[in-house]
Design a protein around this motif. Sequence first.
Motif, PDB file in Angstrom:
ATOM      1  N   THR A   1      76.224  -2.028  -6.393  1.00  0.00           N
ATOM      2  CA  THR A   1      75.300  -1.985  -5.267  1.00  0.00           C
ATOM      3  C   THR A   1      75.160  -0.566  -4.747  1.00  0.00           C
ATOM      4  OG1 THR A   1      75.774  -4.259  -4.606  1.00  0.00           O
ATOM      5  CG2 THR A   1      74.887  -2.791  -2.913  1.00  0.00           C
ATOM      6  N   ALA A   2      73.931  -0.085  -4.686  1.00  0.00           N
ATOM      7  CA  ALA A   2      73.669   1.298  -4.262  1.00  0.00           C
ATOM      8  C   ALA A   2      72.162   1.532  -4.242  1.00  0.00           C
ATOM      9  CB  ALA A   2      74.329   2.291  -5.216  1.00  0.00           C
ATOM     10  N   VAL A   3      71.781   2.694  -3.738  1.00  0.00           N
ATOM     11  CA  VAL A   3      70.413   3.170  -3.929  1.00  0.00           C
ATOM     12  C   VAL A   3      70.407   3.987  -5.213  1.00  0.00           C
ATOM     13  CG1 VAL A   3      68.536   4.564  -3.012  1.00  0.00           C
ATOM     14  CG2 VAL A   3      69.969   3.222  -1.450  1.00  0.00           C
ATOM     15  N   TYR A   4      69.497   3.653  -6.099  1.00  0.00           N
ATOM     16  CA  TYR A   4      69.400   4.308  -7.396  1.00  0.00           C
ATOM     17  C   TYR A   4      68.246   5.314  -7.366  1.00  0.00           C
ATOM     18  CZ  TYR A   4      72.837   1.219  -9.452  1.00  0.00           C
ATOM     19  OH  TYR A   4      74.011   0.568  -9.751  1.00  0.00           O
ATOM     20  N   TYR A   5      68.563   6.534  -7.784  1.00  0.00           N
ATOM     21  CA  TYR A   5      67.600   7.625  -7.761  1.00  0.00           C
ATOM     22  C   TYR A   5      67.298   8.113  -9.179  1.00  0.00           C
ATOM     23  CZ  TYR A   5      68.770   7.993  -2.790  1.00  0.00           C
ATOM     24  OH  TYR A   5      68.970   7.734  -1.454  1.00  0.00           O
TER      25      TYR A   5
ATOM     26  N   GLN B   1      62.321   8.702  -4.629  1.00  0.00           N
ATOM     27  CA  GLN B   1      62.709   8.318  -3.275  1.00  0.00           C
ATOM     28  C   GLN B   1      63.842   7.298  -3.260  1.00  0.00           C
ATOM     29  OE1 GLN B   1      60.244   7.020  -4.933  1.00  0.00           O
ATOM     30  NE2 GLN B   1      60.552   4.803  -4.654  1.00  0.00           N
ATOM     31  N   GLY B   2      64.149   6.726  -4.407  1.00  0.00           N
ATOM     32  CA  GLY B   2      65.250   5.776  -4.513  1.00  0.00           C
ATOM     33  C   GLY B   2      64.786   4.335  -4.445  1.00  0.00           C
ATOM     34  N   THR B   3      65.536   3.465  -5.109  1.00  0.00           N
ATOM     35  CA  THR B   3      65.280   2.034  -5.065  1.00  0.00           C
ATOM     36  C   THR B   3      66.614   1.306  -4.878  1.00  0.00           C
ATOM     37  OG1 THR B   3      64.210   0.174  -6.199  1.00  0.00           O
ATOM     38  CG2 THR B   3      65.372   1.751  -7.593  1.00  0.00           C
ATOM     39  N   GLN B   4      66.615   0.332  -3.988  1.00  0.00           N
ATOM     40  CA  GLN B   4      67.851  -0.358  -3.649  1.00  0.00           C
ATOM     41  C   GLN B   4      68.180  -1.422  -4.683  1.00  0.00           C
ATOM     42  OE1 GLN B   4      70.053   0.030  -0.851  1.00  0.00           O
ATOM     43  NE2 GLN B   4      71.320  -1.411  -2.036  1.00  0.00           N
ATOM     44  N   VAL B   5      69.424  -1.420  -5.136  1.00  0.00           N
ATOM     45  CA  VAL B   5      69.952  -2.477  -5.998  1.00  0.00           C
ATOM     46  C   VAL B   5      71.128  -3.114  -5.271  1.00  0.00           C
ATOM     47  CG1 VAL B   5      71.128  -3.010  -8.160  1.00  0.00           C
ATOM     48  CG2 VAL B   5      69.212  -1.392  -8.137  1.00  0.00           C
ATOM     49  N   THR B   6      71.052  -4.408  -5.082  1.00  0.00           N
ATOM     50  CA  THR B   6      72.116  -5.141  -4.412  1.00  0.00           C
ATOM     51  C   THR B   6      72.620  -6.244  -5.321  1.00  0.00           C
ATOM     52  OG1 THR B   6      71.136  -4.699  -2.237  1.00  0.00           O
ATOM     53  CG2 THR B   6      72.749  -6.480  -2.377  1.00  0.00           C
ATOM     54  N   VAL B   7      73.920  -6.234  -5.593  1.00  0.00           N
ATOM     55  CA  VAL B   7      74.538  -7.246  -6.437  1.00  0.00           C
ATOM     56  C   VAL B   7      75.420  -8.115  -5.552  1.00  0.00           C
ATOM     57  CG1 VAL B   7      75.901  -7.707  -8.493  1.00  0.00           C
ATOM     58  CG2 VAL B   7      74.514  -5.611  -8.341  1.00  0.00           C
ATOM     59  N   SER B   8      74.995  -9.344  -5.366  1.00  0.00           N
ATOM     60  CA  SER B   8      75.704 -10.223  -4.444  1.00  0.00           C
ATOM     61  C   SER B   8      75.384 -11.678  -4.757  1.00  0.00           C
ATOM     62  CB  SER B   8      75.305  -9.905  -3.005  1.00  0.00           C
ATOM     63  OG  SER B   8      75.897 -10.820  -2.100  1.00  0.00           O
ATOM     64  N   SER B   9      76.355 -12.540  -4.507  1.00  0.00           N
ATOM     65  CA  SER B   9      76.120 -13.963  -4.672  1.00  0.00           C
ATOM     66  C   SER B   9      75.692 -14.591  -3.347  1.00  0.00           C
ATOM     67  CB  SER B   9      77.384 -14.644  -5.210  1.00  0.00           C
ATOM     68  OG  SER B   9      78.490 -14.370  -4.359  1.00  0.00           O
TER      69      SER B   9
END
Length: 121
Positions: free
Chosen positions: A90-94, A113-121
């Motif tokens: 989970t992070a902002v990916y640039y 500008q970055g894109t958010q990736v969130t890994v969560s159940s």
Amino acid sequence: QVQVVESGGGLVQPGGSLRLSCAASGNIFMAFTMGWYRQAPENQRERIATITRSNITNYGDSVKGRFIISRDNAKNTVYLQMNSLKPEDTAVYYCNADILPTSTGSVEEYWGQGTQVTVSS
């Protein structure tokens, strides 16, 4: 002028997959090394993967064997296929690109500008 735009982020469950894309556009004579970095809250920006124009790749230890970087030189686009995702991904990916614009003779570094990736159940 050069623009670098990421897409493809979102929410995914642990063990799932996502594919990020990054397109560079504008005054581009040639794009050289392109890559992906990420930054989680309170962490430093981390290099994930890079790929040269001749498709030589390099990966950070945290993603080796799970992520795959690729590119399309004709489209000045770089991709990141992320598999077996973990909550710690989970992070902002640039996106980062070394580009030679048509208007100058020097290679310049550009960031998206970055894109958010969130890994969560």
